[in-house]
Design an enzyme around this catalytic site. Sequence first.
Site, PDB file in Angstrom:
ATOM      1  N   SER A  25      12.305  60.391  22.181  1.00 46.44           N
ATOM      2  CA  SER A  25      11.124  61.210  21.972  1.00 46.44           C
ATOM      3  C   SER A  25      10.851  61.451  20.500  1.00 46.44           C
ATOM      4  O   SER A  25       9.804  61.948  20.125  1.00 46.44           O
ATOM      5  CB  SER A  25      11.302  62.560  22.672  1.00 46.44           C
ATOM      6  OG  SER A  25      12.318  63.288  22.024  1.00 46.44           O
ATOM      7  N   ASN A  47      20.690  61.732  24.036  1.00 48.48           N
ATOM      8  CA  ASN A  47      20.151  62.539  22.957  1.00 48.48           C
ATOM      9  C   ASN A  47      19.214  63.621  23.488  1.00 48.48           C
ATOM     10  O   ASN A  47      19.583  64.794  23.567  1.00 48.48           O
ATOM     11  CB  ASN A  47      19.441  61.631  21.953  1.00 48.48           C
ATOM     12  CG  ASN A  47      19.151  62.339  20.649  1.00 48.48           C
ATOM     13  OD1 ASN A  47      19.049  63.555  20.601  1.00 48.48           O
ATOM     14  ND2 ASN A  47      19.016  61.576  19.581  1.00 48.48           N
ATOM     15  N   ASP A  48      18.037  63.220  23.898  1.00 50.00           N
ATOM     16  CA  ASP A  48      17.047  64.211  24.324  1.00 50.00           C
ATOM     17  C   ASP A  48      17.528  65.076  25.490  1.00 50.00           C
ATOM     18  O   ASP A  48      17.185  66.248  25.576  1.00 50.00           O
ATOM     19  CB  ASP A  48      15.749  63.510  24.735  1.00 50.00           C
ATOM     20  CG  ASP A  48      15.086  62.854  23.537  1.00 50.00           C
ATOM     21  OD1 ASP A  48      15.299  63.348  22.417  1.00 50.00           O
ATOM     22  OD2 ASP A  48      14.361  61.872  23.732  1.00 50.00           O
ATOM     23  N   VAL A  49      18.352  64.476  26.367  1.00 47.63           N
ATOM     24  CA  VAL A  49      18.749  65.211  27.571  1.00 47.63           C
ATOM     25  C   VAL A  49      19.771  66.313  27.294  1.00 47.63           C
ATOM     26  O   VAL A  49      20.135  67.067  28.180  1.00 47.63           O
ATOM     27  CB  VAL A  49      19.302  64.262  28.658  1.00 47.63           C
ATOM     28  CG1 VAL A  49      18.244  63.269  29.080  1.00 47.63           C
ATOM     29  CG2 VAL A  49      20.558  63.560  28.200  1.00 47.63           C
TER      30      VAL A  49
END
Lengths: 99, 499
Positions: free
Chosen positions: B466, B425-427
């Site tokens: 996050s 997700n965040d990456v």
Amino acid sequence: MIEGMTALYIFTLAAFTGYEVISRVPVILHTPLMSGSNFVHGIVLVGAMIALGNASTELEKLFGFIAVAFAAGNAVGGYFVTERMLEMFKSSGNKGEAK
Amino acid sequence: MSQDTLQQALQDHKDSLSALEQVINDSAIEVAAEPSMWQSFLSGGIEISYFVATILFILGLKRMSSPVTARGGIVWAGIGMILATVVTFGHEGMGNYFLMILAIIAGSGFAWWKARQVAMTDMPQMIALYNGLGGGAAAAISGVELLRGAEHSMIAQILAVIGALIGSIAFSGSAVAYAKLDGLMKKSIHFPRQNTINFIVFTVSIALGAIIIFQGSEVSLTLIVLFFIFALAFGILMAIPIGGADMPVVISLFNALTGLAVGFEGFVLDNAAMIIAGTVVGSAGTLLTQLMAKAMNRPISNVLFSGFGNHSDEAEDAGDIEGSMKPIESSDVAVMMAYAQQVIIIPGYGMAVAQAQHKISELTKALTERGVRVKFAIHPVAGRMPGHMNVLLAEAGVPYDMIFDLDEINEEFAQTDVALVIGANDVVNPVARTNPESPIYGMPILNADAAKNTIVIKRGKGTGFSGVENHLFYADNTRMLYGDGQAMAAELVQQVKEM
């Protein structure tokens, strides 16, 4: 006590060694290596045994016992966890022929 | 005259007496010499064994830095450890052997049992746990040495206190890290004036440590206990505000700290093996921590002193997200992939949680057989530690010439037909490039949004570690394949094979 300057030399050289050993490591091995270095500081077991071996009062023995038990956990756990991880690399290493 | 004779006789007597004394002394020396020679032989042997063990550690670590020799590396280090441990029993003037053996059995039994049953996905918290034990051991050694008092020089006393401080912090901090990663502690804890309070606690523990150093042998038990309490408290305070995403960096830092503490205890106990092994780990761990922090584009100071979770109040502007999430069926995805030239798979921790890596590996094989070029793009912090994802993929049998780092593959997304995001997700959140307000701004990301089609396999609509909304999911060329990672991957495998 290891003499002051000698101690400083040992400390400095060891620090450089650690830096060098890890600086060439591909990212894929970072986790196993972290685990491996985690195992290596299990050498604290030796110190814990010496501390417990020289303990005389009950309280000292208690601290010493904790030290040895913890240190043994560090060493043994660190070893098996690292070994389990690296075991997998063996099989894929033969297959994929490292890049 | 008779007096002379008497004196002469007395003198003779004295001579013979001193001769006798000499004989007794000599034989006494001889009696003492026997064990001392044995003892020096023994301690020489111990020293040599420590030396060999140290060399084995360094060579072991060296071997662990290449995939081909890595497995041998840990075995070498293991032999070193056994050697060092066994000879330590032969140390001069030690007692409490029963307790010692009992403690070794208890500690290693627990660790062995834990290490056997843990899943590969849970490795990071296991490392945190064992590392914490090491730090605790270093601190406890200091405890014994400080309680015994007197026998140390000023420098040794200082190092003992510093070692105790660092070891305690590593112990309690790692315990918190373990609890967080294992899901025992869900939230990051924040309270007003956090940094100030942390600073005060840290200062108090240093002050207490300084008093202990100056009191030398007369140090009171209360003071030592107080010192440990404050040091342990600081470790906890330091770790509780740090979010899960930053944990790998923190574990790595604690790993380095434990190494350093062990090194310092080595000075106190006059043990070169501990000094060298501890220091090597200390510096290697520091470097590793830097590498990780760099990969996440978050300076270490940032990780430690500003909680990641803070931003939730800062009103994530949902309004500036354009478009909507568009669902897709697995059969469509299978067609897309089967007729693609190049597919890049971006695995994240979610894939491991869903245990989908084996199905993904199968999917890779099926696609490769159809002539599709399949590559894996690994973000430096994919999984929970650098390299964790590689371990998981290796476990599933993905050959590692298919696996690429961020720098190697980011250019290729533009020529890629399908980017399959599974459990990441965040990456892949483009916000990291575009929105300076975002807490993940500046973190290097995989440019999945540059691919012609992006498929995201996702269980629900939630945000990543996050807590930041992912704009990629709303992009025009992105389709959402909702469902469990493993089930979806299995469907894809089947449909690709049937084609």
